[in-house]
Scaffold this motif. Structure first.
Motif, short mmCIF file in Angstrom:
data_model
loop_
_atom_site.label_atom_id
_atom_site.label_comp_id
_atom_site.label_asym_id
_atom_site.label_seq_id
_atom_site.Cartn_x
_atom_site.Cartn_y
_atom_site.Cartn_z
N HIS A 1 -13.35 4.64 -10.73
CA HIS A 1 -13.76 3.43 -11.00
C HIS A 1 -15.39 3.39 -11.74
CE1 HIS A 1 -10.26 0.95 -9.75
NE2 HIS A 1 -10.31 2.02 -8.72
N GLY B 1 -4.48 -2.90 0.11
CA GLY B 1 -5.55 -2.37 -0.86
C GLY B 1 -5.66 -0.73 -0.98
N GLY C 1 -3.45 1.08 -2.74
CA GLY C 1 -2.76 1.36 -4.15
C GLY C 1 -1.35 1.33 -4.18
N LYS C 2 -0.65 0.60 -3.45
CA LYS C 2 0.77 0.63 -3.37
C LYS C 2 1.18 0.04 -4.65
CE LYS C 2 1.15 -1.41 0.57
NZ LYS C 2 -0.45 -1.47 0.94
N THR C 3 0.67 -1.12 -5.19
CA THR C 3 1.03 -1.69 -6.41
C THR C 3 0.61 -0.94 -7.55
OG1 THR C 3 0.53 -3.84 -5.69
CG2 THR C 3 0.69 -3.81 -7.82
N LEU C 4 -0.69 -0.19 -7.49
CA LEU C 4 -0.98 0.69 -8.52
C LEU C 4 -0.06 1.85 -8.75
CD1 LEU C 4 -3.75 1.05 -10.03
CD2 LEU C 4 -4.46 2.68 -8.28
N ALA D 1 -6.37 7.88 -7.56
CA ALA D 1 -7.00 8.92 -6.89
C ALA D 1 -6.34 9.05 -5.67
CB ALA D 1 -8.36 8.72 -6.71
P1 ATP Z 1 -1.73 -4.85 -1.06
O1 ATP Z 1 -1.01 -4.28 0.02
O2 ATP Z 1 -3.01 -5.67 -0.80
O3 ATP Z 1 -0.75 -5.47 -2.29
P2 ATP Z 1 -1.91 -2.36 -2.66
O4 ATP Z 1 -1.88 -1.38 -1.65
O5 ATP Z 1 -0.97 -2.77 -3.34
O6 ATP Z 1 -2.71 -3.64 -1.59
P3 ATP Z 1 -3.53 -2.15 -5.07
O7 ATP Z 1 -3.33 -3.76 -5.32
O8 ATP Z 1 -2.57 -1.29 -5.78
O9 ATP Z 1 -3.31 -2.22 -3.43
O10 ATP Z 1 -5.02 -1.76 -5.16
C1 ATP Z 1 -5.94 -3.00 -5.50
C2 ATP Z 1 -6.83 -1.98 -6.42
O11 ATP Z 1 -7.79 -1.29 -5.81
C3 ATP Z 1 -6.17 -1.36 -7.69
O12 ATP Z 1 -5.74 -2.13 -8.43
C4 ATP Z 1 -7.16 -0.22 -7.91
O13 ATP Z 1 -8.00 -0.59 -8.84
C5 ATP Z 1 -7.88 0.02 -6.73
N1 ATP Z 1 -7.28 1.01 -6.08
C6 ATP Z 1 -6.57 1.16 -4.64
N2 ATP Z 1 -6.19 2.45 -4.36
C7 ATP Z 1 -6.59 3.09 -5.44
C8 ATP Z 1 -6.49 4.56 -5.61
N3 ATP Z 1 -6.11 5.48 -4.79
N4 ATP Z 1 -7.17 4.88 -6.63
C9 ATP Z 1 -7.83 4.30 -7.46
N5 ATP Z 1 -7.80 3.11 -7.28
C10 ATP Z 1 -7.49 2.54 -6.46
#
Ligand code: ATP
Length: 269
Positions: free
Chosen positions: A199, A60, A62-65, A20
């Motif tokens: 979610h 957190g 959503g970079k991995t996402l 999102a």
């Molecule tokens: P980190 O830097 O801590 O690894 P990240 O930026 O990679 O964090 P993610 O691991 O992708 O963050 O996010 C964790 C979870 O939060 C995702 O698996 C998802 O369920 C939820 N989430 C984060 N951002 C979003 C978004 N923009 N839309 C929907 N879900 C999200």
């Protein structure tokens, strides 16, 4: 198996609709999806496909996402590794692991290679006592040499994630390496509402639930925090035997999480 030992290779189902907000980022990254889907279209006209893209933003968000969604949209294999893992390895192991991981990705190209927490090994070199020979530097050098060694047809795009772009070795950011940056910020009000809705897709909600109100109560929350709220609210409801989540469950979840965040920030300060 080798895939298990040297990082995860898999087909992912994640799509952009699972992410999102981040509309600007998606607009830029759709280009990467197209490279991966039709590399020939770019090669035939003499265009070089980017090798590395840096996803920059707080934890957190959503970079991995997003990285997974790119692989899912392009329908290519997703290889991932967290750079912090290399810090625990013996000298030489990190570099050889990087070599194997890239070799595997090239064999399955087009493919995405995702390197999480790249700042943990990508800090400016030569500052430590190791004198340029420590494990971290060897691993970083191996990543750089793998990216330099990609020929035009290797079709592996490396996505790196970091929340500390300021500490990165400039060598990582040079043309032909991570020369593109995409910002992944904390969500604004509208985006928080959209993330909550993603979610809550499969959760039964009572009519009292006002998602906009929850979004208003959660400034500075990341996507991961918001996901956590929806799950805590569901747990609250289930614990007392409700079949639908109501607004009071969200308030309880909010109290619990806000308290947790405060405690967390107290520990680090
Ligand atoms: P980190 O830097 O801590 O690894 P990240 O930026 O990679 O964090 P993610 O691991 O992708 O963050 O996010 C964790 C979870 O939060 C995702 O698996 C998802 O369920 C939820 N989430 C984060 N951002 C979003 C978004 N923009 N839309 C929907 N879900 C999200």
């Amino acid at each position: 198996s080798r895939a298990k030992k040297y990082g995860k290779e898999n087909r992912v189902q994640t799509k952009f609709t699972d992410v999102a907000g981040h509309e600007e980022a998606k607009k830029e990254l759709i280009e990467v999806v197209d490279f991966l889907k039709n590399p020939g279209k770019y090669h035939q006209i003499g265009a070089e496909i980017p090798k590395g893209v840096l996803l920059v933003g707080p934890p957190g968000t959503g970079k991995t996402l997003l990285a997974r969604a790119i692989a899912g949209e392009a329908d290519v294999p997703f290889f991932s590794v967290s750079a912090s893992e290399f810090m625990e390895m013996f000298v030489g192991v990190g570099a050889s692991r990087v070599r194997t991981l890239f070799e595997d990705a090239r064999k399955s190209a087009p493919a995405i290679m995702f390197i999480d927490e790249i700042d943990s090994i990508g800090r400016k070199r030569g500052a430590g006592i190791g004198g340029g020979h420590d494990e971290r530097e060897q691993t970083l050098n191996q990543i750089l040499s793998e990216m330099d060694g990609f020929d035009k047809a290797s079709n592996v795009i490396v996505l790196g994630a970091t929340n500390r772009p300021d500490v990165l070795d400039p060598a990582l950011l040079r043309p032909g390496r991570f020369d593109r940056q995409v910002t992944i910020d904390l969500p604004n009000l509208k985006e928080r509402e959209a993330i909550l809705k993603v979610h809550l897709r499969n959760k039964p909600l009572d009519a009292s639930v006002n998602v906009e109100e929850i979004a208003k109560s959660t400034p500075y929350f990341s996507g991961a925090d918001l996901k956590n709220i929806t799950n805590e609210a569901a747990l609250e409801a289930a614990r007392v035997g409700k079949t639908q989540i109501d607004m009071s469950d969200f308030y309880r979840a909010l109290d619990k999480i806000t308290l947790g965040l405060e405690n967390g920030s107290l520990t680090v300060s």
